[in-house]
Design a protein around this motif. Structure first.
Motif, PDB file in Angstrom:
ATOM      1  N   GLY A 135       0.821  -1.219   0.000  1.00  0.00           N
ATOM      2  CA  GLY A 135       0.000   0.000   0.000  1.00  0.00           C
ATOM      3  C   GLY A 135       0.844   1.253   0.000  1.00  0.00           C
ATOM      4  N   VAL A 136       1.910   1.238   0.779  1.00  0.00           N
ATOM      5  CA  VAL A 136       2.812   2.402   0.819  1.00  0.00           C
ATOM      6  C   VAL A 136       3.446   2.631  -0.550  1.00  0.00           C
ATOM      7  CG1 VAL A 136       4.947   3.280   1.797  1.00  0.00           C
ATOM      8  CG2 VAL A 136       3.238   2.241   3.292  1.00  0.00           C
ATOM      9  N   MET A 137       3.855   1.546  -1.208  1.00  0.00           N
ATOM     10  CA  MET A 137       4.486   1.692  -2.514  1.00  0.00           C
ATOM     11  C   MET A 137       3.507   2.243  -3.555  1.00  0.00           C
ATOM     12  SD  MET A 137       7.617   0.994  -2.180  1.00  0.00           S
ATOM     13  CE  MET A 137       8.129   0.846  -3.882  1.00  0.00           C
ATOM     14  N   VAL A 138       2.251   1.789  -3.501  1.00  0.00           N
ATOM     15  CA  VAL A 138       1.250   2.322  -4.419  1.00  0.00           C
ATOM     16  C   VAL A 138       1.036   3.804  -4.165  1.00  0.00           C
ATOM     17  CG1 VAL A 138      -1.199   2.227  -5.075  1.00  0.00           C
ATOM     18  CG2 VAL A 138       0.104   0.106  -4.758  1.00  0.00           C
ATOM     19  N   PHE A 139       0.946   4.158  -2.866  1.00  0.00           N
ATOM     20  CA  PHE A 139       0.784   5.573  -2.512  1.00  0.00           C
ATOM     21  C   PHE A 139       1.961   6.401  -3.012  1.00  0.00           C
ATOM     22  CE2 PHE A 139       1.859   8.996   0.448  1.00  0.00           C
ATOM     23  CZ  PHE A 139       0.733   9.812   0.307  1.00  0.00           C
ATOM     24  N   LEU A 140       3.177   5.894  -2.805  1.00  0.00           N
ATOM     25  CA  LEU A 140       4.370   6.618  -3.264  1.00  0.00           C
ATOM     26  C   LEU A 140       4.381   6.766  -4.787  1.00  0.00           C
ATOM     27  CD1 LEU A 140       7.207   5.142  -1.002  1.00  0.00           C
ATOM     28  CD2 LEU A 140       6.129   7.391  -0.846  1.00  0.00           C
ATOM     29  N   LEU A 141       3.911   5.734  -5.498  1.00  0.00           N
ATOM     30  CA  LEU A 141       3.876   5.815  -6.952  1.00  0.00           C
ATOM     31  C   LEU A 141       2.914   6.910  -7.421  1.00  0.00           C
ATOM     32  CD1 LEU A 141       4.607   4.755  -9.757  1.00  0.00           C
ATOM     33  CD2 LEU A 141       2.779   3.051  -9.512  1.00  0.00           C
ATOM     34  N   VAL A 142       1.703   6.888  -6.857  1.00  0.00           N
ATOM     35  CA  VAL A 142       0.710   7.907  -7.241  1.00  0.00           C
ATOM     36  C   VAL A 142       1.186   9.299  -6.835  1.00  0.00           C
ATOM     37  CG1 VAL A 142      -1.669   8.699  -6.912  1.00  0.00           C
ATOM     38  CG2 VAL A 142      -1.178   6.264  -7.129  1.00  0.00           C
ATOM     39  N   PHE A 143       1.660   9.393  -5.602  1.00  0.00           N
ATOM     40  CA  PHE A 143       2.137  10.686  -5.109  1.00  0.00           C
ATOM     41  C   PHE A 143       3.326  11.190  -5.936  1.00  0.00           C
ATOM     42  CE2 PHE A 143       4.781  13.317  -2.331  1.00  0.00           C
ATOM     43  CZ  PHE A 143       3.850  14.250  -1.906  1.00  0.00           C
ATOM     44  N   GLY A 144       4.230  10.281  -6.298  1.00  0.00           N
ATOM     45  CA  GLY A 144       5.400  10.676  -7.085  1.00  0.00           C
ATOM     46  C   GLY A 144       5.031  11.154  -8.476  1.00  0.00           C
ATOM     47  N   LEU A 145       4.062  10.432  -9.098  1.00  0.00           N
ATOM     48  CA  LEU A 145       3.655  10.840 -10.448  1.00  0.00           C
ATOM     49  C   LEU A 145       2.943  12.191 -10.442  1.00  0.00           C
ATOM     50  CD1 LEU A 145       2.411   7.419 -11.880  1.00  0.00           C
ATOM     51  CD2 LEU A 145       4.482   8.667 -12.533  1.00  0.00           C
ATOM     52  N   LEU A 146       1.982  12.351  -9.522  1.00  0.00           N
ATOM     53  CA  LEU A 146       1.244  13.619  -9.467  1.00  0.00           C
ATOM     54  C   LEU A 146       2.152  14.770  -9.040  1.00  0.00           C
ATOM     55  CD1 LEU A 146      -2.149  12.479  -7.873  1.00  0.00           C
ATOM     56  CD2 LEU A 146      -1.684  13.057 -10.259  1.00  0.00           C
ATOM     57  N   GLY A 147       2.888  14.550  -7.966  1.00  0.00           N
ATOM     58  CA  GLY A 147       3.787  15.605  -7.488  1.00  0.00           C
ATOM     59  C   GLY A 147       4.871  15.932  -8.492  1.00  0.00           C
ATOM     60  N   GLY A 148       5.425  14.885  -9.118  1.00  0.00           N
ATOM     61  CA  GLY A 148       6.466  15.114 -10.113  1.00  0.00           C
ATOM     62  C   GLY A 148       5.954  15.882 -11.311  1.00  0.00           C
ATOM     63  N   TRP A 149       4.724  15.543 -11.733  1.00  0.00           N
ATOM     64  CA  TRP A 149       4.132  16.258 -12.886  1.00  0.00           C
ATOM     65  C   TRP A 149       3.931  17.745 -12.568  1.00  0.00           C
ATOM     66  CZ3 TRP A 149       3.369  15.131 -17.833  1.00  0.00           C
ATOM     67  CH2 TRP A 149       2.493  15.916 -18.580  1.00  0.00           C
ATOM     68  N   LEU A 150       3.414  18.020 -11.361  1.00  0.00           N
ATOM     69  CA  LEU A 150       3.204  19.417 -10.982  1.00  0.00           C
ATOM     70  C   LEU A 150       4.529  20.162 -10.810  1.00  0.00           C
ATOM     71  CD1 LEU A 150       0.288  18.973  -8.404  1.00  0.00           C
ATOM     72  CD2 LEU A 150       0.134  19.803 -10.765  1.00  0.00           C
TER      73      LEU A 150
END
Length: 363
Positions: free
Chosen positions: A70-85
């Motif tokens: 679950g943490v890894m999925v959260f980090l993936l989503v957070f990384g993609l959204l945050g990285g895009w912004l």
């Protein structure tokens, strides 16, 4: 010319994937470290019957693995959204620079980026691009003025020749000797202008072989050549100075010196003027100075004399007006030799022109 390239990922997407990948890697390393610790130490769980020690393998499978996933999925989503912004915010100045580049490529050179904010790599790039656009706009405007002036100057002798020929055609009794003399004068002016334009183009392109040139000998040669011309104008021509050498084109430097001395003779106090030609060396440069007497000149007028087809007030209506390219050619030859041209009005009247050139190697 455009280069045909295969489509690829945008820089924003590459940065986004990089941010997300780095975050995932950091999270994975942290989770692995925690998992190894739990596998070695075990975990005490408390239930209704009391404390029970759970084996490390069972604990890892039942509790830690789902949480880590679950943490890894959260980090993936957070990384993609945050990285895009974050990537979009960081690359926003680049979008403005790209827009300005396309605007300039479409022919509008007046547009400027004027990137706000403190100095960083993007700000330096934007400021350098704005400076390049300003210089390019000024250069193109200068070239357009030059082309317009050159066309006008070339059109004048052609129009005069046509008028003279029309007169000869309609009036057969007209004095042919006078007509031929006037046509010869007009034709000579057109040839002089054409040669001056070619010389100016050659100097601009720096298409010449550099040699060691004794500037003092060039000054003496020019003074000797123009001495009879100075006498006819009642101008005293004086040369002095040191033996100095520079590196460049002997023909172009001879033309530069000739233009300066000829200019100083023509635009002088008639019948009582003086021209001084002096060579010297100082501060890592060789200097050719040409100074003359004459009318008082304002700094505003002097600042325009090196522009093509600009003439002083007394030059326009005289037979020795030239083609208006004398000092423009001097300026271009000086810059082609990595030198500096300075024009200064003399307090007593007249003009002082100084050309500073790099010294010859070993000279």
């Amino acid at each position: 010319m455009t280069v045909d390239r295969q489509p690829g990922l945008s820089v924003r997407l590459k940065l986004t994937l990089s941010y997300a990948g780095f975050l995932m890697l950091a999270g994975a390393l942290l989770l692995v470290a925690v998992g190894v610790f739990l596998l070695r130490q075990g975990w005490l769980q408390t239930n209704e019957s009391g404390a029970v020690r759970v084996t490390p393998g069972t604990l890892f499978v039942r509790s830690f693995a789902p949480t880590a996933a679950g943490v890894m999925v959260f980090l993936l989503v957070f990384g993609l959204l945050g990285g895009w912004l974050l990537a979009g915010r960081m690359l926003a100045p680049l979008d403005r620079i790209t827009h300005a580049t396309r605007t300039a490529a479409a022919g509008s050179l007046s547009h400027r980026i004027r990137l706000p904010g403190r100095k960083d790599e993007f700000r330096e790039l934007a400021d350098a691009f704005d400076m390049m656009l300003a210089q390019l706009e000024a250069h193109i405007a200068e070239q357009q003025r030059f082309a317009a002036n050159a066309s006008h100057e070339l059109r004048t002798p052609l129009a005069i020749s046509k008028t003279l020929l029309d007169v000869a055609h309609t009036d057969p009794d007209h004095d042919t000797g006078e007509l031929i003399d006037r046509l010869r004068t007009v034709n000579t002016r057109a040839i002089d202008l054409t040669e001056a334009l070619l010389l100016l183009s050659r100097a601009n392109q720096r298409s010449f072989t550099r040699e060691k040139v004794d500037l003092s000998l060039v000054a003496e040669e020019v003074a000797e050549t123009l001495y009879p011309f100075a006498e006819r104008h009642g101008v005293t021509l004086r040369t002095s100075g040191d033996i100095v050498s520079t590196s460049g084109s002997p023909a172009l430097l001879l033309q530069l010196t000739t233009n300066l001395v000829h200019n100083a003779i023509v635009h002088n106090a008639p019948g009582r003027g003086t021209v001084w030609v002096h060579t010297s060396a100082h501060a890592g440069a060789v200097v050719l100075a040409v100074e003359n007497t004459g009318e008082h000149l304002t700094p505003q007028l002097v600042a325009t004399l090196t522009e093509p087809f600009q003439r002083g007030t007394e030059r326009v209506h005289t037979d020795q007006a030239g083609v208006g390219l004398g000092l423009a050619i001097v300026k271009t030859i000086t810059e082609a030799h990595d030198g500096t041209l300075t024009l200064t009005p003399r307090p007593a009247g007249g003009l002082r022109v100084t050309v500073e050139l790099p010294p010859a190697s070993g000279g």
